[in-house]
Scaffold this active site. Structure first.
Site, PDB file in Angstrom:
ATOM      1  N   CYS A 141      37.794  65.459  32.848  1.00  0.00           N
ATOM      2  CA  CYS A 141      37.384  64.868  31.544  1.00  0.00           C
ATOM      3  C   CYS A 141      38.408  64.799  30.555  1.00  0.00           C
ATOM      4  CB  CYS A 141      36.704  66.138  30.941  1.00  0.00           C
ATOM      5  SG  CYS A 141      35.232  66.654  32.069  1.00  0.00           S
TER       6      CYS A 141
ATOM      7  N   HIS B  22      36.948  66.313  23.158  1.00  0.00           N
ATOM      8  CA  HIS B  22      36.191  66.072  24.277  1.00  0.00           C
ATOM      9  C   HIS B  22      34.650  66.839  24.061  1.00  0.00           C
ATOM     10  CE1 HIS B  22      34.282  66.241  28.331  1.00  0.00           C
ATOM     11  NE2 HIS B  22      34.799  67.456  28.595  1.00  0.00           N
TER      12      HIS B  22
ATOM     13  N   ASN C 230      28.004  66.369  28.353  1.00  0.00           N
ATOM     14  CA  ASN C 230      29.463  66.065  28.867  1.00  0.00           C
ATOM     15  C   ASN C 230      29.582  65.082  29.626  1.00  0.00           C
ATOM     16  OD1 ASN C 230      31.964  66.043  30.043  1.00  0.00           O
ATOM     17  ND2 ASN C 230      32.014  68.738  30.182  1.00  0.00           N
TER      18      ASN C 230
END
Ligand code: UT7
Length: 321
Positions: free
Chosen positions: A112, A248, A278
């Site tokens: 990520c 994020h 996500n």
């Protein structure tokens, strides 16, 4: 020499899956997912759509909007942990697709945090004078690696891609002014895709994401706070200088923890995880592209991008727009 962003693009697959949809086949409910994560829906790629398929649309938009001649592209860096194949890389597929014969190309694996790692790497190449025009992409299709029976992970992720075109500028106070990258390898066990690599090429251990949510949550809160604090310091600024923070998009509670600690007004933090969940390496460039299209970023603004993820890894970039 600095690297500044002159084109943005993003892309998500059309299929929307709501919390309600998930509750039909896994023991979960809309209320739990909303209150524990902030997520309302996510996008899923179909079986014929790969990471490259999403990345190529986002990349094409960023390239076109930058008005850079494809022949003048020097480098393509893709942050991804879900490449179409172990090799060739997604970046080389893009190099062929975008018809950029003079560009080198490689992928970066930082889960990520992948886009922040790729962006920082690209900025360093520009600052050193090695390259002038660099395309940076974050793209992932993590939903292809979910155990749809594991409610602790399958409700969290979505698919997407985002891209930015960078070019060099002589202006010292424009573009990417500071980057902070870090890793805590000892925490790697908390977020793993065990199968498919050289330890287990036949995927005997499964090809699903396994996560210790609580440990990753603790790390994420620390990493976000630490990376933003450090990148602001490195740029010779304070938290008050931030016009927009793009964290994020993993969990609204992680973002809120840090925003509260920093005492940042809500208007200075961009959140779109309710729509996409996500999306791993795509999360930050997807949010950046949306924030820019929404008119939330104007010339001269200080924008901080910050990410964290498997590895464990974290990274932040501070940009003067
Ligand atoms: O990009 C980086 C990737 N990862 C992250 O950023 C994830 C970081 N971690 C998190 O976001 C959170 O830890 C989660 C959202 C994954 C989980 O939230 P939590 O508040 O840590 O919940 P928990 O795992 O402690 O679970 C609490 C309860 C448990 O039930 P019991 O044992 O209290 O009866 C779980 O079984 O919630 C249950 N639960 C669920 N219930 C309904 C876990 N997942 C679900 C679900 N629906 N989807």
């Amino acid at each position: 020499m600095r690297a500044k962003i002159i084109g943005l693009g993003s892309h998500v697959p059309p299929k929307v899956v709501t919390n309600q949809d998930l509750s039909k086949f896994v023991d979960t409910n809309d209320e739990w997912i909303r209150t524990r994560t902030g997520i309302e829906e996510r996008r899923l790629s179909d079986e014929n759509t790969s990471t490259f398929d999403l990345a190529k649309v986002a990349a094409q938009k960023a390239l076109e909007r930058s008005k850079i001649d494809p022949e003048k592209l020097d480098l393509i860096i893709v942050g991804t942990t879900t490449p179409d194949t172990l090799f060739p890389s997604v970046s080389t597929m893009l190099q062929d697709h975008l018809k950029t014969p003079n560009a080198a190309a490689f992928d970066v694996s930082a889960a990520c945090s992948g886009f922040n790692f790729a962006l920082s790497t690209a900025a360093a190449y520009v600052e050193s004078g090695s390259y002038k025009n660099i395309l940076v992409v974050g793209a992932d299709t993590l939903t292809k690696y979910l155990d749809w029976k594991d409610r602790g992970t399958c409700v969290l992720f979505g698919d997407g891609a985002g891209a930015v075109m960078l070019t060099s500028t002589e202006e010292r106070d424009r573009g990417i002014l500071a980057s902070v990258l870090g890793a805590k390898g000892e925490g790697g066990k908390h977020l793993i895709m065990p199968g498919g690599g050289s330890r287990d090429p036949e995927e005997k251990n499964g090809r699903f994401i396994t996560m210790n949510g609580k440990e990753v949550f603790k790390f994420a809160v620390w990493a976000l706070e630490h990376s933003v604090t450090e990148v602001v310091k490195k740029a010779g600024m304070t938290l008050n200088n931030i016009d927009l923070l793009i964290p994020h998009q993993a969990n609204i509670r992680i973002i809120n923890h840090v925003v509260k600690k920093f005492n940042l007004p809500e208007s200075k933090v961009y959140v779109n995880l309710q729509k996409y969940g996500n999306t791993s390496a795509a999360s930050v460039p997807l949010a950046l592209d949306e924030a820019f299209s929404d008119g939330k970023i104007k010339e001269g603004d200080v924008v901080v991008l910050a990410g964290f993820g498997a590895g464990l890894t974290y990274g932040a970039n501070l940009i003067r727009w």
